[in-house]
Design a protein around this motif. Structure first.
Motif, PDB file in Angstrom:
ATOM      1  N   PHE A  97       5.011   2.410  13.908  1.00  0.00           N
ATOM      2  CA  PHE A  97       3.760   2.174  13.189  1.00  0.00           C
ATOM      3  C   PHE A  97       3.711   0.753  12.640  1.00  0.00           C
ATOM      4  O   PHE A  97       2.751   0.020  12.839  1.00  0.00           O
ATOM      5  N   ASP A  98       4.780   0.364  11.953  1.00  0.00           N
ATOM      6  CA  ASP A  98       4.876  -0.986  11.398  1.00  0.00           C
ATOM      7  C   ASP A  98       6.336  -1.245  11.050  1.00  0.00           C
ATOM      8  O   ASP A  98       6.804  -0.915   9.964  1.00  0.00           O
ATOM      9  N   SER A  99       7.076  -1.828  11.978  1.00  0.00           N
ATOM     10  CA  SER A  99       8.513  -2.025  11.801  1.00  0.00           C
ATOM     11  C   SER A  99       8.851  -2.929  10.615  1.00  0.00           C
ATOM     12  O   SER A  99       9.966  -2.864  10.083  1.00  0.00           O
ATOM     13  N   ASP A 100       7.908  -3.745  10.185  1.00  0.00           N
ATOM     14  CA  ASP A 100       8.164  -4.623   9.044  1.00  0.00           C
ATOM     15  C   ASP A 100       8.451  -3.829   7.769  1.00  0.00           C
ATOM     16  O   ASP A 100       9.091  -4.327   6.841  1.00  0.00           O
ATOM     17  N   LEU A 101       7.976  -2.585   7.726  1.00  0.00           N
ATOM     18  CA  LEU A 101       8.222  -1.750   6.547  1.00  0.00           C
ATOM     19  C   LEU A 101       9.697  -1.389   6.406  1.00  0.00           C
ATOM     20  O   LEU A 101      10.154  -1.009   5.327  1.00  0.00           O
ATOM     21  N   LEU A 102      10.445  -1.513   7.496  1.00  0.00           N
ATOM     22  CA  LEU A 102      11.883  -1.216   7.466  1.00  0.00           C
ATOM     23  C   LEU A 102      12.728  -2.479   7.348  1.00  0.00           C
ATOM     24  O   LEU A 102      13.959  -2.396   7.389  1.00  0.00           O
ATOM     25  N   ASP A 103      12.083  -3.601   7.196  1.00  0.00           N
ATOM     26  CA  ASP A 103      12.814  -4.871   7.093  1.00  0.00           C
ATOM     27  C   ASP A 103      13.281  -5.076   5.659  1.00  0.00           C
ATOM     28  O   ASP A 103      12.559  -5.614   4.824  1.00  0.00           O
ATOM     29  N   PHE A 104      14.513  -4.659   5.375  1.00  0.00           N
ATOM     30  CA  PHE A 104      15.051  -4.755   4.018  1.00  0.00           C
ATOM     31  C   PHE A 104      15.403  -6.179   3.625  1.00  0.00           C
ATOM     32  O   PHE A 104      15.667  -6.461   2.456  1.00  0.00           O
ATOM     33  N   THR A 105      15.422  -7.109   4.582  1.00  0.00           N
ATOM     34  CA  THR A 105      15.730  -8.495   4.253  1.00  0.00           C
ATOM     35  C   THR A 105      14.496  -9.262   3.802  1.00  0.00           C
ATOM     36  O   THR A 105      14.605 -10.368   3.286  1.00  0.00           O
ATOM     37  N   ALA A 106      13.307  -8.684   4.013  1.00  0.00           N
ATOM     38  CA  ALA A 106      12.066  -9.380   3.674  1.00  0.00           C
ATOM     39  C   ALA A 106      11.562  -8.959   2.302  1.00  0.00           C
ATOM     40  O   ALA A 106      11.773  -9.637   1.302  1.00  0.00           O
ATOM     41  N   ASN A 107      10.917  -7.820   2.240  1.00  0.00           N
ATOM     42  CA  ASN A 107      10.341  -7.368   0.977  1.00  0.00           C
ATOM     43  C   ASN A 107      10.431  -5.842   0.888  1.00  0.00           C
ATOM     44  O   ASN A 107       9.443  -5.137   1.105  1.00  0.00           O
ATOM     45  N   PRO A 108      11.631  -5.312   0.594  1.00  0.00           N
ATOM     46  CA  PRO A 108      11.812  -3.859   0.567  1.00  0.00           C
ATOM     47  C   PRO A 108      11.088  -3.173  -0.579  1.00  0.00           C
ATOM     48  O   PRO A 108      11.114  -1.964  -0.697  1.00  0.00           O
ATOM     49  N   LEU A 162       5.347   1.849   0.997  1.00  0.00           N
ATOM     50  CA  LEU A 162       5.975   2.851   1.860  1.00  0.00           C
ATOM     51  C   LEU A 162       7.396   2.461   2.246  1.00  0.00           C
ATOM     52  O   LEU A 162       8.325   3.260   2.141  1.00  0.00           O
ATOM     53  N   GLY A 163       7.570   1.227   2.684  1.00  0.00           N
ATOM     54  CA  GLY A 163       8.891   0.784   3.112  1.00  0.00           C
ATOM     55  C   GLY A 163       9.914   0.834   1.989  1.00  0.00           C
ATOM     56  O   GLY A 163      11.053   1.247   2.187  1.00  0.00           O
ATOM     57  N   GLY A 164       9.512   0.422   0.790  1.00  0.00           N
ATOM     58  CA  GLY A 164      10.441   0.413  -0.326  1.00  0.00           C
ATOM     59  C   GLY A 164      10.922   1.806  -0.694  1.00  0.00           C
ATOM     60  O   GLY A 164      12.119   2.033  -0.901  1.00  0.00           O
ATOM     61  N   VAL A 165      10.010   2.761  -0.755  1.00  0.00           N
ATOM     62  CA  VAL A 165      10.369   4.146  -1.095  1.00  0.00           C
ATOM     63  C   VAL A 165      11.277   4.732  -0.028  1.00  0.00           C
ATOM     64  O   VAL A 165      12.292   5.373  -0.328  1.00  0.00           O
ATOM     65  N   PHE A 166      10.932   4.514   1.230  1.00  0.00           N
ATOM     66  CA  PHE A 166      11.715   5.085   2.316  1.00  0.00           C
ATOM     67  C   PHE A 166      13.114   4.473   2.376  1.00  0.00           C
ATOM     68  O   PHE A 166      14.108   5.193   2.527  1.00  0.00           O
ATOM     69  N   LEU A 167      13.190   3.157   2.278  1.00  0.00           N
ATOM     70  CA  LEU A 167      14.494   2.493   2.323  1.00  0.00           C
ATOM     71  C   LEU A 167      15.366   2.928   1.150  1.00  0.00           C
ATOM     72  O   LEU A 167      16.578   3.117   1.304  1.00  0.00           O
ATOM     73  N   PHE A 168      14.773   3.108  -0.016  1.00  0.00           N
ATOM     74  CA  PHE A 168      15.544   3.556  -1.171  1.00  0.00           C
ATOM     75  C   PHE A 168      16.064   4.976  -0.950  1.00  0.00           C
ATOM     76  O   PHE A 168      17.184   5.311  -1.342  1.00  0.00           O
ATOM     77  N   ALA A 169      15.260   5.824  -0.313  1.00  0.00           N
ATOM     78  CA  ALA A 169      15.691   7.190  -0.019  1.00  0.00           C
ATOM     79  C   ALA A 169      16.880   7.183   0.940  1.00  0.00           C
ATOM     80  O   ALA A 169      17.861   7.928   0.751  1.00  0.00           O
ATOM     81  N   CYS A 170      16.823   6.345   1.954  1.00  0.00           N
ATOM     82  CA  CYS A 170      17.939   6.224   2.903  1.00  0.00           C
ATOM     83  C   CYS A 170      19.176   5.677   2.212  1.00  0.00           C
ATOM     84  O   CYS A 170      20.297   6.172   2.413  1.00  0.00           O
ATOM     85  N   TRP A 171      18.981   4.651   1.405  1.00  0.00           N
ATOM     86  CA  TRP A 171      20.079   4.039   0.657  1.00  0.00           C
ATOM     87  C   TRP A 171      20.724   5.071  -0.278  1.00  0.00           C
ATOM     88  O   TRP A 171      21.948   5.189  -0.340  1.00  0.00           O
TER      89      TRP A 171
END
Length: 238
Positions: A33-44, A48-57
């Motif tokens: 859908f938008d791979s930039d949302l999973l880019d933790f080196t840019a703006n996590p 949507l990306g921040g919540v998801f990455l934090f859940a994985c972390w």
């Protein structure tokens, strides 16, 4: 008719399987859908990306904390490094065989991942987002290998079950392998914690190798095992 009872450890791993499956499937959807949302080196921190990455972390951190502090909420195979030193002598040839299998497996894992990353890099698709996707795939495979079928066990380690697996607590180091090439706030904690779990496991394997041996004082059959994680592997556990 035989009554099949699923133990608490099996239920815990089934829940873990569901959580990791959900996170992996969600990551695949987000990636396309938008791979930039999973880019933790840019703006996590983005929505949507921040919540998801934090859940994985958080999933990975919590799992590693269970391996760092002594407890009985993890499987027998995963907590062998907590066992007290017995001083029980170990035949040199058994120890050599055990360590050789671990070194061989580590070499295979390194070569496999290095080759995979080089191919992906040459095609220009190896990004932080893809690294997250691969990490979650490895995390999902970890539970699948424990509960259903393990290629490491079948082709390389040849241990009877997970209670004897010499590389059981290597799993988190293996999971975070793709993140090593993209250092950042998101990855440093995961890499350091995974490294700590790995080092502690290896130190225990050398200081107190008896619990890591196939011939150690463990359940002699699946019937005596408290975990019964081979429930779906077709073992005779009843």
């Amino acid at each position: 008719m035989r009554c099949i009872v699923i133990g608490s450890m099996v239920k815990k791993h089934l829940r873990m399987l569901m959580i990791r499956t959900f996170l992996f499937v969600a990551a695949v959807v987000i990636y396309f859908f938008d791979s930039d949302l999973l880019d933790f080196t840019a703006n996590p921190q983005n929505a949507l990306g921040g919540v998801f990455l934090f859940a994985c972390w958080g999933m990975l951190v919590i799992g590693m904390l269970y391996r760092i502090f002594p407890n009985t909420r993890i499987s027998v195979g995963a907590r062998r490094h907590f066992e007290p030193v017995t001083g029980k002598p170990v035949p040199a040839f058994l120890l050599k065989k055990l360590n050789f299998k671990a070194i061989r497996m580590g070499t295979i894992w390194f070569v496999f991942n290095a080759s995979l990353f080089m191919v992906l890099h040459n095609f220009g698709v190896f990004t932080p987002a893809l690294a997250v996707l691969i990490t979650l795939f490895y995390a999902l495979c970890d539970v699948v290998f424990i509960m259903f079928w393990c290629p490491f066990q079948r082709f390389f380690m040849h241990n009877r079950c997970c209670t004897e697996c010499r590389i059981y607590n290597w799993d988190y180091v293996m999971m975070v392998t793709p993140l090593v090439l993209f250092p950042g706030i998101f990855t440093v904690v995961l890499i350091l914690m995974a490294g700590f779990v790995f080092v502690r496991w290896e130190i225990a394997a050398r200081r107190n190798p008896w619990p890591f041996l196939q011939y150690a004082d463990k359940p002699s059959s699946c019937t005596d095992c408290e975990d019964k994680l081979c429930h779906f592997k077709g073992r005779d556990i009843f």
